[in-house]
Design a protein around this motif. Structure first.
Motif, short mmCIF file in Angstrom:
data_model
loop_
_atom_site.label_atom_id
_atom_site.label_comp_id
_atom_site.label_asym_id
_atom_site.label_seq_id
_atom_site.Cartn_x
_atom_site.Cartn_y
_atom_site.Cartn_z
N PHE A 1 97.98 -14.47 10.07
CA PHE A 1 97.62 -15.69 9.36
C PHE A 1 98.26 -15.69 7.98
CE2 PHE A 1 94.23 -14.10 12.00
CZ PHE A 1 93.75 -15.19 12.71
N ASP A 2 98.68 -16.86 7.53
CA ASP A 2 99.07 -17.06 6.14
C ASP A 2 97.91 -17.75 5.44
OD1 ASP A 2 101.61 -15.93 6.09
OD2 ASP A 2 102.56 -17.77 6.83
N ILE A 3 97.37 -17.12 4.39
CA ILE A 3 96.25 -17.70 3.65
C ILE A 3 96.67 -17.99 2.22
CG2 ILE A 3 94.52 -16.56 5.08
CD1 ILE A 3 94.06 -14.62 2.72
N ASN A 4 96.12 -19.03 1.65
CA ASN A 4 96.42 -19.42 0.28
C ASN A 4 95.14 -19.92 -0.38
OD1 ASN A 4 97.85 -20.06 -2.07
ND2 ASN A 4 98.34 -22.12 -1.34
N LEU A 5 94.77 -19.32 -1.49
CA LEU A 5 93.56 -19.71 -2.23
C LEU A 5 93.87 -20.96 -3.06
CD1 LEU A 5 90.63 -19.11 -3.08
CD2 LEU A 5 91.57 -17.65 -4.90
N LEU A 6 93.15 -22.05 -2.78
CA LEU A 6 93.36 -23.31 -3.48
C LEU A 6 92.37 -23.52 -4.61
CD1 LEU A 6 93.87 -25.62 -0.35
CD2 LEU A 6 95.62 -24.44 -1.69
N ARG A 7 91.19 -22.93 -4.48
CA ARG A 7 90.16 -23.12 -5.50
C ARG A 7 89.18 -21.96 -5.45
NH1 ARG A 7 84.89 -25.04 -5.98
NH2 ARG A 7 84.44 -26.27 -7.85
N HIS A 8 88.67 -21.59 -6.63
CA HIS A 8 87.66 -20.53 -6.73
C HIS A 8 86.76 -20.87 -7.91
CE1 HIS A 8 85.91 -16.52 -7.43
NE2 HIS A 8 86.26 -16.23 -6.19
N ARG A 9 85.46 -20.68 -7.75
CA ARG A 9 84.52 -21.07 -8.79
C ARG A 9 84.80 -20.38 -10.11
NH1 ARG A 9 79.40 -23.14 -8.02
NH2 ARG A 9 80.31 -24.06 -6.14
N SER A 10 85.40 -19.21 -10.07
CA SER A 10 85.70 -18.47 -11.30
C SER A 10 87.05 -18.86 -11.90
CB SER A 10 85.68 -16.96 -11.03
OG SER A 10 84.39 -16.55 -10.65
N GLY A 11 87.69 -19.87 -11.34
CA GLY A 11 88.95 -20.34 -11.89
C GLY A 11 90.18 -19.68 -11.31
N LEU A 12 90.02 -18.84 -10.30
CA LEU A 12 91.16 -18.19 -9.67
C LEU A 12 91.90 -19.19 -8.78
CD1 LEU A 12 89.38 -14.91 -8.53
CD2 LEU A 12 90.58 -15.31 -10.68
N TYR A 13 93.21 -19.02 -8.66
CA TYR A 13 94.00 -19.83 -7.74
C TYR A 13 95.35 -19.15 -7.54
CZ TYR A 13 96.62 -21.47 -11.82
OH TYR A 13 97.40 -21.51 -12.95
N GLY A 14 96.05 -19.59 -6.50
CA GLY A 14 97.40 -19.08 -6.28
C GLY A 14 97.48 -17.78 -5.51
N LEU A 15 96.34 -17.22 -5.13
CA LEU A 15 96.36 -15.98 -4.35
C LEU A 15 96.81 -16.30 -2.92
CD1 LEU A 15 95.64 -12.94 -4.12
CD2 LEU A 15 93.34 -13.66 -3.45
N SER A 16 97.79 -15.57 -2.43
CA SER A 16 98.29 -15.81 -1.08
C SER A 16 98.63 -14.48 -0.43
CB SER A 16 99.51 -16.73 -1.08
OG SER A 16 100.57 -16.14 -1.81
N ALA A 17 98.59 -14.47 0.90
CA ALA A 17 98.89 -13.24 1.63
C ALA A 17 99.13 -13.58 3.10
CB ALA A 17 97.76 -12.23 1.50
N ARG A 18 99.82 -12.68 3.78
CA ARG A 18 99.95 -12.76 5.24
C ARG A 18 99.13 -11.60 5.81
NH1 ARG A 18 105.54 -13.99 8.18
NH2 ARG A 18 104.91 -16.00 7.29
N LEU A 19 98.14 -11.95 6.60
CA LEU A 19 97.19 -10.96 7.10
C LEU A 19 97.28 -10.83 8.61
CD1 LEU A 19 94.00 -11.96 5.05
CD2 LEU A 19 95.77 -10.30 4.44
N GLU A 20 97.00 -9.62 9.08
CA GLU A 20 96.86 -9.35 10.50
C GLU A 20 95.41 -8.95 10.78
OE1 GLU A 20 101.28 -7.51 11.56
OE2 GLU A 20 99.58 -6.17 11.22
N TRP A 21 94.90 -9.32 11.94
CA TRP A 21 93.54 -8.97 12.32
C TRP A 21 93.58 -7.84 13.34
CZ3 TRP A 21 88.65 -9.02 11.12
CH2 TRP A 21 87.68 -8.81 12.12
N ASN A 22 92.89 -6.74 13.00
CA ASN A 22 92.76 -5.61 13.90
C ASN A 22 91.38 -5.69 14.55
OD1 ASN A 22 92.09 -2.87 14.85
ND2 ASN A 22 94.06 -2.31 13.94
#
Length: 305
Positions: A247-268
């Motif tokens: 999966f490609d995930i991207n953080l669009l909003r966070h209550r603490s003001g975080l944004y822009g976090l992205s990653a490519r994840l695999e599920w084991n």
């Protein structure tokens, strides 16, 4: 004007000898500090950790991401007793987003010793068009189909009402509500605020799954965090066997003001954890779509237990 000490409720008057002098601050009691912290966390959408033996936060299991998500509570990961929102990056990513919602709920459920079920709520019309949860596909992800309670709601408003009832109950490990379209009926700040407050009180993880929406211009909601999810090519295993769902995930909003976090994840599925896919490798496109078997469109009457 006299200053008011919010803890004692008494006015602090200046000294007659030196009217400009300010009396020294009185150290607050530990109980007062704990009450203040609980108030701050509640206002930020985070439920204060209780002595119930269950962690107040859950994460992806990836240290870099979970540490980056540390907010006002000072704890890695995302608050369990909160409302979070997942958007399909495109209409073709609905299945991947549904799988991500289920896997996050499973990660949260794994923290629970009571093995409470996951409540999945969808609109019946949309389920007929897009497909339903498929028990064998859930098992391939490492999710017990018997742990899913599936509710078919006639429309979006009924789905939101069912979600409100489910979130209020601490008998659920997580509640996932699937809503389609750019502007589902009834989805607004008021409805999501109710879900958020109920999640804080019950400790139940609440996830809104959005498909057909515009992640770049979403409807305003009271969600603690908002994510965009897309399918990603997996890395082949030994002997060119199909790789883990990615999966490609991207953080669009966070209550603490975080944004822009992205990653490519695999599920084991064996370890029940996400792992960050190595970026330096040339990822081959094996044609695999993450968790495609979790939702079936050719068996429209199939329902999860």
């Amino acid at each position: 004007m006299n200053d008011i000490d919010s803890d004692s409720g008494q006015a602090l008057e200046p000294s007659p000898d030196n009217p400009s002098a300010v009396p020294p601050a009185i150290p607050a009691k530990p109980s007062v500090l704990r009450a203040r912290l609980a108030k701050i966390l509640a206002s930020s959408g985070v439920r204060a950790a209780e002595d119930d033996g269950v962690p107040s936060h859950f994460g992806f299991g990836v240290d870099r991401i979970d540490a980056a998500l540390r907010g006002n509570a000072g704890v890695d990961g995302l608050p369990r007793a909160a409302l979070h929102e997942l958007h399909a990056a495109s209409k073709d990513d609905r299945t991947s987003t549904a799988a991500m919602a289920l896997l996050l709920a499973q990660r949260c459920r794994n923290l629970d010793q009571e093995e409470r079920p996951i409540l999945w709520i969808s609109e019946s019309g949309e389920a007929r068009r897009q497909g339903r949860l498929y028990p064998p596909g859930l098992a391939e992800l490492g999710i017990d189909p018997d742990s899913i309670l599936h509710v078919d709601a006639p429309d979006a408003i009924a789905a939101l009402r069912a979600a409100a009832d489910g979130v209020q109950s601490s008998a659920m490990a997580a509640v996932i509500i699937e809503l389609a379209g750019k502007k589902p009926r009834g989805l607004d700040l008021t409805a999501t605020r109710r879900l958020s407050l109920s999640a804080q009180k019950s400790g139940t993880l609440s996830l809104i799954l959005r498909s057909g929406s515009d992640p770049d211009n979403p409807l305003p909601t009271a969600a603690f965090s908002r994510w965009s999810v897309a399918a990603a090519p997996s890395l082949a295993l030994e002997a060119n066997a199909p790789g883990h769902p990615a999966f490609d995930i991207n953080l669009l909003r966070h209550r603490s003001g975080l944004y822009g976090l992205s990653a490519r994840l695999e599920w084991n599925r064996d370890d029940q954890v996400f792992r960050e896919q190595p970026s330096e490798q040339n990822t081959p496109d094996t044609g695999a779509v993450p968790a495609l078997a979790a939702v079936r469109t050719d068996h429209q009457d199939t329902r999860a237990a």
